[in-house]
Scaffold this motif. Sequence first.
Motif, mmCIF file in Angstrom:
data_model
loop_
_atom_site.group_PDB
_atom_site.id
_atom_site.type_symbol
_atom_site.label_atom_id
_atom_site.label_comp_id
_atom_site.label_asym_id
_atom_site.label_seq_id
_atom_site.Cartn_x
_atom_site.Cartn_y
_atom_site.Cartn_z
ATOM 1 N N ILE A 101 33.545 10.742 6.644
ATOM 2 C CA ILE A 101 33.480 10.698 8.106
ATOM 3 C C ILE A 101 32.714 11.936 8.553
ATOM 4 O O ILE A 101 33.103 13.059 8.231
ATOM 5 C CB ILE A 101 34.879 10.667 8.741
ATOM 6 N N ASN A 102 31.627 11.725 9.325
ATOM 7 C CA ASN A 102 30.736 12.846 9.642
ATOM 8 C C ASN A 102 30.227 12.767 11.087
ATOM 9 O O ASN A 102 29.147 12.246 11.340
ATOM 10 C CB ASN A 102 29.564 12.863 8.652
ATOM 11 N N PRO A 103 30.995 13.302 12.062
ATOM 12 C CA PRO A 103 30.505 13.376 13.443
ATOM 13 C C PRO A 103 29.644 14.620 13.663
ATOM 14 O O PRO A 103 29.906 15.686 13.094
ATOM 15 C CB PRO A 103 31.798 13.442 14.261
ATOM 16 N N ASN A 104 28.589 14.478 14.495
ATOM 17 C CA ASN A 104 27.670 15.574 14.796
ATOM 18 C C ASN A 104 27.356 15.583 16.287
ATOM 19 O O ASN A 104 27.331 14.529 16.942
ATOM 20 C CB ASN A 104 26.345 15.411 14.030
ATOM 21 N N HIS A 105 27.079 16.770 16.805
ATOM 22 C CA HIS A 105 26.645 16.887 18.200
ATOM 23 C C HIS A 105 25.676 18.060 18.321
ATOM 24 O O HIS A 105 25.881 19.124 17.704
ATOM 25 C CB HIS A 105 27.835 17.126 19.138
ATOM 26 N N SER A 106 24.600 17.865 19.111
ATOM 27 C CA SER A 106 23.630 18.942 19.294
ATOM 28 C C SER A 106 22.993 18.861 20.672
ATOM 29 O O SER A 106 22.878 17.778 21.260
ATOM 30 C CB SER A 106 22.534 18.871 18.220
ATOM 31 N N ASN A 107 22.595 20.028 21.174
ATOM 32 C CA ASN A 107 21.808 20.149 22.397
ATOM 33 C C ASN A 107 20.500 20.841 22.036
ATOM 34 O O ASN A 107 20.515 21.938 21.461
ATOM 35 C CB ASN A 107 22.550 20.973 23.455
ATOM 36 N N ASN A 108 19.385 20.201 22.361
ATOM 37 C CA ASN A 108 18.081 20.732 21.998
ATOM 38 C C ASN A 108 17.218 20.891 23.244
ATOM 39 O O ASN A 108 16.975 19.923 23.979
ATOM 40 C CB ASN A 108 17.380 19.792 21.015
ATOM 41 N N PHE A 109 16.750 22.117 23.490
ATOM 42 C CA PHE A 109 15.843 22.400 24.601
ATOM 43 C C PHE A 109 14.441 22.590 24.021
ATOM 44 O O PHE A 109 14.235 23.431 23.126
ATOM 45 C CB PHE A 109 16.284 23.666 25.341
ATOM 46 N N ASN A 110 13.468 21.819 24.540
ATOM 47 C CA ASN A 110 12.104 21.871 24.027
ATOM 48 C C ASN A 110 11.106 22.019 25.168
ATOM 49 O O ASN A 110 11.170 21.277 26.160
ATOM 50 C CB ASN A 110 11.774 20.581 23.256
ATOM 51 N N ASN A 111 10.210 22.977 25.013
ATOM 52 C CA ASN A 111 9.097 23.163 25.934
ATOM 53 C C ASN A 111 7.811 23.066 25.128
ATOM 54 O O ASN A 111 7.635 23.783 24.141
ATOM 55 C CB ASN A 111 9.166 24.522 26.623
ATOM 56 N N ASN A 112 6.922 22.163 25.550
ATOM 57 C CA ASN A 112 5.705 21.912 24.795
ATOM 58 C C ASN A 112 4.541 21.752 25.761
ATOM 59 O O ASN A 112 4.507 20.807 26.556
ATOM 60 C CB ASN A 112 5.883 20.643 23.940
#
Length: 898
Positions: A459-470
């Motif tokens: 069982i493998n839950p994941n969470h992420s917040n990614n801020f990207n400026n390009n």
Amino acid sequence: MKTIFLSLILLCLFSASFAQNRAAIKGKVTDSLNKQPLELSTVAMVDLKDTSLIAYTLSKKNGDFELQRLPVDKEVRLVISFAGYKSYIRRFNFKKGDIVDLGSIALNSKMLSEVVVRAERVPIKVKKDTIEFDAAAFKTRPNAAVEELLKKLPGVQVDGDGTITVNGKQVSKLLIDGKQFFGSDPKIATKNLDAAIVAQVQVYDDRENDPDHLVSETQVQKIINIKLKKAIKKSIFGKVFGGAGSRDRYEAGGLFNMFRDTLQVSIIGLSNNLNHTGFSREELNAQGGFDRSGGNTSFNGGRNWGGGIEKITSGGFNLNQNYGEKLKLNLQYFYTQRNNTVESANFQQQFLKDTTLLTRASSNRYANNHTHTISGLVEWKPDTVRNLRYNPSLSYNSNNSGSSALGNTSNNFDMPVNKSVSNSTSDWHSTQFNQSFYFHKRSKNKSKESFTISHSLSINPNHSNNFNNNDVVNYQRPDLSDSLHRLSVHTSNNVSGNLDFSYRYPVTKNLIVDVTTSGIYNKTSDQVFTYDRKTGLDSLISNQSSDLKRDQWTENIKPGITYQLNKKTQIIAGLNTQWQQINNNFVTSRLMQNYFFLLPTVRIEAYGISFSYERRVNQPGISNLQPITIVYSPLYSYTGNPNLVPSINNNYYINFFKYFNDSQLGIYSYGNIASQKNMAVTQQTISSDGAQTNTTVNRDGRPSYNFSVGVFKRFKKVKEWQVNTSTNFYGNYYQSLNLLNNVEGWQNTVSYGVHENIGVNWKDVIDLNTGVGFNQSNTKYHYDDFRSVKVGTYTISNSLVVRFPKKIIWETKQDFNYNGQVAAGFKKGVNVVSSSLALQMLKKDRGELKFSVYDIFNQNVSVYRYINSNSVNDVQNNTLKRYFMVTYSVKFNKLSTK
């Protein structure tokens, strides 16, 4: 290839040069009562002066044995032993050219008295599938680590990074009195436990998950079990160290062990900013206190090919408890913190017919990672026919990272194409739970009948917040210039589990039938919500967001047979019938898939050679099936393809392995042919301004080939000189399909290499190891202008240890790498030379003060080249430069025989 021939010639000349100045002995071992030959009797020649082992072999099926190249003008003792029989012991003093034929040697089944057994110790014993070495027969220096003892055992090799092989087969785990010691990595024990506490070293096949011997003899790995001296009923031992150096470099750590009969407790800790990777396969650095202190090289930790500077802090404990002979418990916990910073430069050449895009980019990255892991093991053996094992683990991982990059692209016409500036930050955390269960039962009444149940769950839950400026400026198409400022919130959960049942039944003496059934469930959920942050308000971009769910059920029924043609030849065959039901859910649609596959497997084992065939199936990932286009940046987007089908892989293998005990010579080879039907291929559309759109399609592949051949040899000791050598040659031929701008073409790559290693030891005073290697890769693109790309690398690795009188130890290591094809501005050759001087002190040399300098000439850098479908990439990363360090380490050991 020339290196291999040269090595073989030198090997033959060296062997012949002293063979004529040596002696030989032969004979036949039989039972004194029935006169039948005793196969696999241990025949050992030991030095009468210090009982150290000179040579050994095992008797053949007819009982014959022969020992060659034995020393002359020296008192030696011949010991012939067989389990349950009285040993045959006789002294010799051979003269030059002697060939002694002992004829038939009849062993009496009557056992020796206990007093005699202790007086005449047998250096090597063979008990069924286990080889046992008596540690007393292999002399080591005072304060030597277990690793030094292992290096003296016949057939055992320890590489510079601590990897152990026995008779050419890799050691999968090392046990202490049958118990795990910080997991399955042998290096923690071999580099940190004293050889003086070892009574015997046992070596046997790793059949823990293969009691029915279904894994090929040519591929099965080995387990080493360190048996401690019985007199040591209670002990506390370990080591601590600390060091400081220039450029703010430091290291500190310690290991504490407490053994109490059936209880083992170990605590370990480490912190440094020297790119040492803590407790994960590069184990317990070779610098400072956790080293061989005169056996190990001092500077493995500095060669970080991934680049960057890493600070690591790690620690944990390992606990073993036995409850009688039937129940074993293990509990482990680890915490690891890593902080990594990387400065990178990249040059890419991308080929598009008559246009070549040239991109120079630079980037800075950082990452901070924290990991907690706790795991356990319950092993229960209530009797000789049943075995149960349960292994749970839980880990939590958190990471925050960031990067900034600048890239400029031009073409071969000296025209600017685009410029990109980007930066990003990410905050990610993950939890993973795993468990495995295994139960095996053999029949008491019928040989080779068995029943097995196995289960696993993840069982493998994941969470992420990614801020990207390009930000991208397109000089050729100004209308395509754009600026993306986005927040991506990613949540996923992967659950997988299986339950397997297997039953084997012997129909006749030579024929066994079996059936295996299994049920597998995989559940995947993946949610990505993308927000536009240009306006200062986070507004959801619905067509750049996704909500993917997949439920997959797989059922297998596999009947099979094992047919024994003779003692050394068998055929193992099976036919797996597999059903798959897959439910893919996208935001606006659903895709149901049902498949049925026939997956045959065949393996033939004959006289050390294994031929095998297997068929596998691979499902495309759900993100590849998603019927939308996602724009990741102004220069890159991806479109899913819901029409993808599974790929079918056909693999053919050949393995050969042979080890000659009497000459300590090993030969091995490996070959593989692989082909794919409906393989997943990336279809690229790249415009002259550098903008790229990808999708995935199915195509049939072409066969790929690879092989490896190796020889290793340990020469018998000559006047205190011990020499060992190993040679390996490999070759690969791969054919990859490229789909670029509606043109299909094959990319053929031929790669080959040769590696030679030689080790020389004189009286444990001088220890020299040298290795050279050459690797060549030639890639040809069979489309457009049939462009060819070559990459060749040369490596030299030398290490020297000299133990002077007055307890002074000098260590030096060199690592040289050269790649002449990297682009201008990148370093072609890297020569890292490091050295240290150590003074041992305190009782039994348990203290050590060491002065070391890493990268004396300040040349270290991480440079490499790799080839993609239509591009060549050169990368250079920062890494450790020259520094000086002073380290003090001390071992402690409190033993009690009460």
